[in-house]
Each structure stands twice: as structure tokens, then as C-alpha cells.
Motif scaffolding. Structure first.
Motif, PDB file in Angstrom:
ATOM      1  N   LEU A 109       0.810  -1.202   0.129  1.00  0.00           N
ATOM      2  CA  LEU A 109      -0.027  -0.023  -0.045  1.00  0.00           C
ATOM      3  C   LEU A 109       0.928   1.373  -0.007  1.00  0.00           C
ATOM      4  CD1 LEU A 109      -2.726   1.440   0.041  1.00  0.00           C
ATOM      5  CD2 LEU A 109      -2.535   1.484   2.567  1.00  0.00           C
ATOM      6  N   PRO A 110       1.783   1.425   0.799  1.00  0.00           N
ATOM      7  CA  PRO A 110       2.659   2.624   0.685  1.00  0.00           C
ATOM      8  C   PRO A 110       3.240   2.872  -0.573  1.00  0.00           C
ATOM      9  CG  PRO A 110       3.342   1.247   2.691  1.00  0.00           C
ATOM     10  CD  PRO A 110       2.609   0.258   1.798  1.00  0.00           C
ATOM     11  N   ASP A 111       3.515   1.645  -1.541  1.00  0.00           N
ATOM     12  CA  ASP A 111       4.081   2.041  -2.755  1.00  0.00           C
ATOM     13  C   ASP A 111       3.082   2.685  -3.609  1.00  0.00           C
ATOM     14  OD1 ASP A 111       6.592   1.631  -2.035  1.00  0.00           O
ATOM     15  OD2 ASP A 111       6.406  -0.552  -2.166  1.00  0.00           O
ATOM     16  N   MET A 112       1.638   2.124  -3.340  1.00  0.00           N
ATOM     17  CA  MET A 112       0.598   2.534  -4.193  1.00  0.00           C
ATOM     18  C   MET A 112       0.115   4.029  -4.254  1.00  0.00           C
ATOM     19  SD  MET A 112      -2.128  -0.632  -3.521  1.00  0.00           S
ATOM     20  CE  MET A 112      -1.483  -2.071  -3.077  1.00  0.00           C
ATOM     21  N   LEU A 113       0.599   4.783  -3.191  1.00  0.00           N
ATOM     22  CA  LEU A 113       0.258   6.060  -2.894  1.00  0.00           C
ATOM     23  C   LEU A 113       1.149   7.138  -3.340  1.00  0.00           C
ATOM     24  CD1 LEU A 113      -0.942   5.684   0.819  1.00  0.00           C
ATOM     25  CD2 LEU A 113      -2.365   5.598  -1.375  1.00  0.00           C
ATOM     26  N   HIS A 114       1.191   7.265  -4.709  1.00  0.00           N
ATOM     27  CA  HIS A 114       1.879   8.100  -5.435  1.00  0.00           C
ATOM     28  C   HIS A 114       1.194   9.065  -6.539  1.00  0.00           C
ATOM     29  CE1 HIS A 114       1.712   5.831  -9.071  1.00  0.00           C
ATOM     30  NE2 HIS A 114       1.984   4.712  -8.429  1.00  0.00           N
ATOM     31  N   PRO A 115       1.448  10.252  -7.057  1.00  0.00           N
ATOM     32  CA  PRO A 115       0.689  10.876  -7.974  1.00  0.00           C
ATOM     33  C   PRO A 115       0.777  10.030  -9.223  1.00  0.00           C
ATOM     34  CG  PRO A 115       2.515  12.556  -7.165  1.00  0.00           C
ATOM     35  CD  PRO A 115       2.677  10.860  -6.668  1.00  0.00           C
ATOM     36  N   GLY A 116      -0.719  10.291  -9.659  1.00  0.00           N
ATOM     37  CA  GLY A 116      -1.322   9.219 -10.768  1.00  0.00           C
ATOM     38  C   GLY A 116      -1.757   8.008 -10.240  1.00  0.00           C
ATOM     39  N   ALA A 117      -2.072   7.981  -9.144  1.00  0.00           N
ATOM     40  CA  ALA A 117      -2.516   6.646  -8.621  1.00  0.00           C
ATOM     41  C   ALA A 117      -4.093   6.979  -7.767  1.00  0.00           C
ATOM     42  CB  ALA A 117      -1.605   5.995  -7.385  1.00  0.00           C
ATOM     43  N   LEU A 118      -4.836   5.762  -8.512  1.00  0.00           N
ATOM     44  CA  LEU A 118      -6.295   5.762  -7.828  1.00  0.00           C
ATOM     45  C   LEU A 118      -6.404   4.568  -7.041  1.00  0.00           C
ATOM     46  CD1 LEU A 118      -8.974   6.995  -7.829  1.00  0.00           C
ATOM     47  CD2 LEU A 118      -9.439   5.805 -10.018  1.00  0.00           C
ATOM     48  N   VAL A 119      -6.741   4.682  -5.747  1.00  0.00           N
ATOM     49  CA  VAL A 119      -6.971   3.442  -4.843  1.00  0.00           C
ATOM     50  C   VAL A 119      -8.280   3.403  -4.626  1.00  0.00           C
ATOM     51  CG1 VAL A 119      -6.113   2.509  -2.766  1.00  0.00           C
ATOM     52  CG2 VAL A 119      -4.571   3.954  -4.292  1.00  0.00           C
ATOM     53  N   LEU A 120      -8.890   2.319  -4.845  1.00  0.00           N
ATOM     54  CA  LEU A 120     -10.375   1.975  -4.809  1.00  0.00           C
ATOM     55  C   LEU A 120     -10.451   0.987  -3.762  1.00  0.00           C
ATOM     56  CD1 LEU A 120     -11.339   1.813  -8.652  1.00  0.00           C
ATOM     57  CD2 LEU A 120     -11.299   3.680  -7.250  1.00  0.00           C
ATOM     58  N   VAL A 121     -10.985   1.241  -2.582  1.00  0.00           N
ATOM     59  CA  VAL A 121     -10.872   0.236  -1.504  1.00  0.00           C
ATOM     60  C   VAL A 121     -12.397  -0.285  -0.972  1.00  0.00           C
ATOM     61  CG1 VAL A 121     -10.127  -0.234   0.794  1.00  0.00           C
ATOM     62  CG2 VAL A 121      -8.932   1.457  -0.777  1.00  0.00           C
ATOM     63  N   GLU A 122     -12.627  -1.274  -1.208  1.00  0.00           N
ATOM     64  CA  GLU A 122     -13.820  -1.948  -0.706  1.00  0.00           C
ATOM     65  C   GLU A 122     -13.430  -2.685   0.761  1.00  0.00           C
ATOM     66  OE1 GLU A 122     -15.958  -4.899  -3.078  1.00  0.00           O
ATOM     67  OE2 GLU A 122     -14.853  -4.110  -4.737  1.00  0.00           O
ATOM     68  N   TRP A 123     -14.498  -2.596   1.975  1.00  0.00           N
ATOM     69  CA  TRP A 123     -14.254  -2.699   3.078  1.00  0.00           C
ATOM     70  C   TRP A 123     -13.275  -2.100   3.974  1.00  0.00           C
ATOM     71  CZ3 TRP A 123     -18.600  -5.304   4.907  1.00  0.00           C
ATOM     72  CH2 TRP A 123     -19.140  -6.012   3.908  1.00  0.00           C
ATOM     73  N   ALA A 124     -13.203  -0.694   3.624  1.00  0.00           N
ATOM     74  CA  ALA A 124     -12.213   0.098   4.283  1.00  0.00           C
ATOM     75  C   ALA A 124     -12.139  -0.032   5.606  1.00  0.00           C
ATOM     76  CB  ALA A 124     -12.088   1.478   3.626  1.00  0.00           C
ATOM     77  N   GLY A 125     -13.081  -0.129   6.315  1.00  0.00           N
ATOM     78  CA  GLY A 125     -12.881  -0.209   7.850  1.00  0.00           C
ATOM     79  C   GLY A 125     -11.892  -1.181   8.372  1.00  0.00           C
ATOM     80  N   LYS A 126     -11.728  -2.369   7.617  1.00  0.00           N
ATOM     81  CA  LYS A 126     -10.714  -3.131   8.100  1.00  0.00           C
ATOM     82  C   LYS A 126      -9.517  -2.840   7.938  1.00  0.00           C
ATOM     83  CE  LYS A 126     -13.171  -7.316   8.197  1.00  0.00           C
ATOM     84  NZ  LYS A 126     -12.820  -8.590   8.627  1.00  0.00           N
ATOM     85  N   GLY A 127      -9.213  -1.815   7.403  1.00  0.00           N
ATOM     86  CA  GLY A 127      -7.802  -1.219   6.986  1.00  0.00           C
ATOM     87  C   GLY A 127      -7.194  -0.433   8.343  1.00  0.00           C
ATOM     88  N   GLY A 128      -8.096  -0.168   9.279  1.00  0.00           N
ATOM     89  CA  GLY A 128      -7.709   0.726  10.346  1.00  0.00           C
ATOM     90  C   GLY A 128      -6.754   1.907  10.140  1.00  0.00           C
ATOM     91  N   ASP A 129      -6.026   2.189  10.968  1.00  0.00           N
ATOM     92  CA  ASP A 129      -5.186   3.465  10.757  1.00  0.00           C
ATOM     93  C   ASP A 129      -4.189   3.190   9.589  1.00  0.00           C
ATOM     94  OD1 ASP A 129      -3.386   1.946  12.280  1.00  0.00           O
ATOM     95  OD2 ASP A 129      -3.178   3.359  13.827  1.00  0.00           O
ATOM     96  N   ARG A 130      -4.054   2.056   9.062  1.00  0.00           N
ATOM     97  CA  ARG A 130      -2.917   1.862   8.215  1.00  0.00           C
ATOM     98  C   ARG A 130      -3.435   2.416   6.810  1.00  0.00           C
ATOM     99  NH1 ARG A 130       1.710  -1.232   9.394  1.00  0.00           N
ATOM    100  NH2 ARG A 130       1.475  -1.941  11.536  1.00  0.00           N
ATOM    101  N   LEU A 131      -4.742   2.576   6.741  1.00  0.00           N
ATOM    102  CA  LEU A 131      -5.381   2.998   5.327  1.00  0.00           C
ATOM    103  C   LEU A 131      -5.729   4.470   5.435  1.00  0.00           C
ATOM    104  CD1 LEU A 131      -6.524   1.875   2.820  1.00  0.00           C
ATOM    105  CD2 LEU A 131      -8.713   1.839   4.064  1.00  0.00           C
ATOM    106  N   PRO A 132      -5.135   5.343   4.435  1.00  0.00           N
ATOM    107  CA  PRO A 132      -5.596   6.768   4.423  1.00  0.00           C
ATOM    108  C   PRO A 132      -6.981   6.884   4.126  1.00  0.00           C
ATOM    109  CG  PRO A 132      -4.175   5.872   2.395  1.00  0.00           C
ATOM    110  CD  PRO A 132      -4.806   4.828   3.235  1.00  0.00           C
ATOM    111  N   GLY A 133      -7.356   8.062   4.910  1.00  0.00           N
ATOM    112  CA  GLY A 133      -8.990   8.540   4.731  1.00  0.00           C
ATOM    113  C   GLY A 133      -9.066   8.673   3.317  1.00  0.00           C
ATOM    114  N   ALA A 134     -10.627   8.574   3.239  1.00  0.00           N
ATOM    115  CA  ALA A 134     -11.140   8.681   1.769  1.00  0.00           C
ATOM    116  C   ALA A 134     -11.072  10.279   1.079  1.00  0.00           C
ATOM    117  CB  ALA A 134     -12.595   7.956   1.744  1.00  0.00           C
ATOM    118  N   ASP A 135     -10.735  10.210  -0.132  1.00  0.00           N
ATOM    119  CA  ASP A 135     -11.031  11.659  -0.531  1.00  0.00           C
ATOM    120  C   ASP A 135     -12.549  11.782  -1.200  1.00  0.00           C
ATOM    121  OD1 ASP A 135      -8.366  12.823  -0.435  1.00  0.00           O
ATOM    122  OD2 ASP A 135      -7.842  11.184  -1.775  1.00  0.00           O
TER     123      ASP A 135
END
Length: 168
Positions: A98-124
Motif C-alpha cells: 500500500l505505501p508504494d501505491m500512494l503516489h501521484p497518478g494513483a487511484l486507490v479503490l478500497v472495498e471494506w475500508a474499515g478493516k484497514g484501520g489506521d494503516r489506510l489513508p482517509g477517503a477523498d
């Protein structure tokens, strides 16, 4: 918040397609994170299918229920489709890259985001799909200032005023 009635799967895919260009434009400068919420079978992956088609993907769209991640390299952006339903621990997101996915030009689509806890960035942007009669309803809301213009572009244009009739 924007509320959109989706009578069938085709309407759900069409909503994804409408979102596609706006999301691709919005993620150019920084990654954009979209949380997809709703019960099993509500149409989250169907929405992603429409979004990917809107971005030019012509191949099969797999649900990442068992793989947790399906990546797509597209001309306008890189898309990471995550399904965290089976995630045992939020720390697993690091192993998925996940850390490598978060770069300019990246679109991250997350189902069941609640399971990601504080490791997952907040939703835009958050899209909550729920059953509504025979169809579905999508509740779309911005989670950041970067998500606001995307949703504003989805809102229907206000009806043009009807000019008054001239009476003789």
C-alpha cells in the motif's frame, strides 16, 4: 452528499464510468483514495467495473475478494482495487505494498475500508451502495477538499429557467 438511484447493474456501471474521467484528473498531482462501502452484493465491484471501463480497460475485471488486490496499469492512471473483507490484520496492507501505491497518478479503490484501520489513508471520496427496492442507491460524499470537485461534476445541472410567456 449526492444521492443517486441505481435501478440496475447497468446504471451502477454507468455511474462508475461517469466518475472515471473526474477521478483520473483528480489523482494527477497526488494519489486519490476512494472508499466503497455497502453490504455483500450491493454492487461495489460492479461500480469499479464501470469505472475501469470508463478509463479504457477492456479486459476482465476480477473481484479482489480472495487476492485482496487487483492492479490495473491504464494510460491515464494506475488503479489499485483492494477488497479488505478477508484482511486479518491492518498490518497486512504493508505486505500488499500500500505505501508504494500512494503516489501521484494513483487511484486507490478500497472495498471494506474499515478493516484497514489506521494503516489506510482517509477517503477523498466515499461511495456507499445500499439496497433500495429492486435496485440500489449510491450515497456519494467528499472526504477531502480534493474529492469535492469530483462530486460537484456528477451533480445534475440545474434546470434552465423557463422564460415567461408574452401575453397579448
Amino acid at each position: 452528499m449526492l444521492r443517486i438511484h441505481l435501478p440496475d447493474a447497468a446504471a451502477t456501471e454507468a455511474l462508475g464510468s461517469r466518475l472515471a474521467a473526474r477521478l483520473a484528473d483528480a489523482c494527477r498531482q497526488a494519489p486519490l483514495v476512494v472508499h466503497l462501502e455497502g453490504p455483500l452484493g450491493a454492487g461495489k465491484t460492479t461500480l469499479v467495473r464501470g469505472l475501469l471501463r470508463g478509463l479504457g480497460h477492456t479486459g476482465r475485471v476480477r473481484s479482489p475478494t480472495f487476492t485482496l488486490l487487483e492492479p490495473y496499469e491504464l494510460p491515464r492512471c494506475e488503479v489499485a482495487h483492494l477488497d479488505l473483507y478477508r484482511l486479518a490484520d491492518p498490518a497486512e496492507l504493508d505486505y500488499l505494498g500500500l505505501p508504494d501505491m500512494l503516489h501521484p497518478g494513483a487511484l486507490v479503490l478500497v472495498e471494506w475500508a474499515g478493516k484497514g484501520g489506521d494503516r489506510l489513508p482517509g477517503a477523498d471520496i466515499r461511495v456507499a451502495l445500499e439496497y433500495e427496492g429492486e435496485g440500489r442507491c449510491a450515497r456519494c460524499e467528499a472526504g477531502s477538499s480534493r474529492g469535492e470537485p469530483v462530486l460537484a461534476a456528477l451533480e445534475p445541472a440545474p434546470a434552465a429557467p423557463v422564460p415567461p410567456k408574452n401575453h397579448p
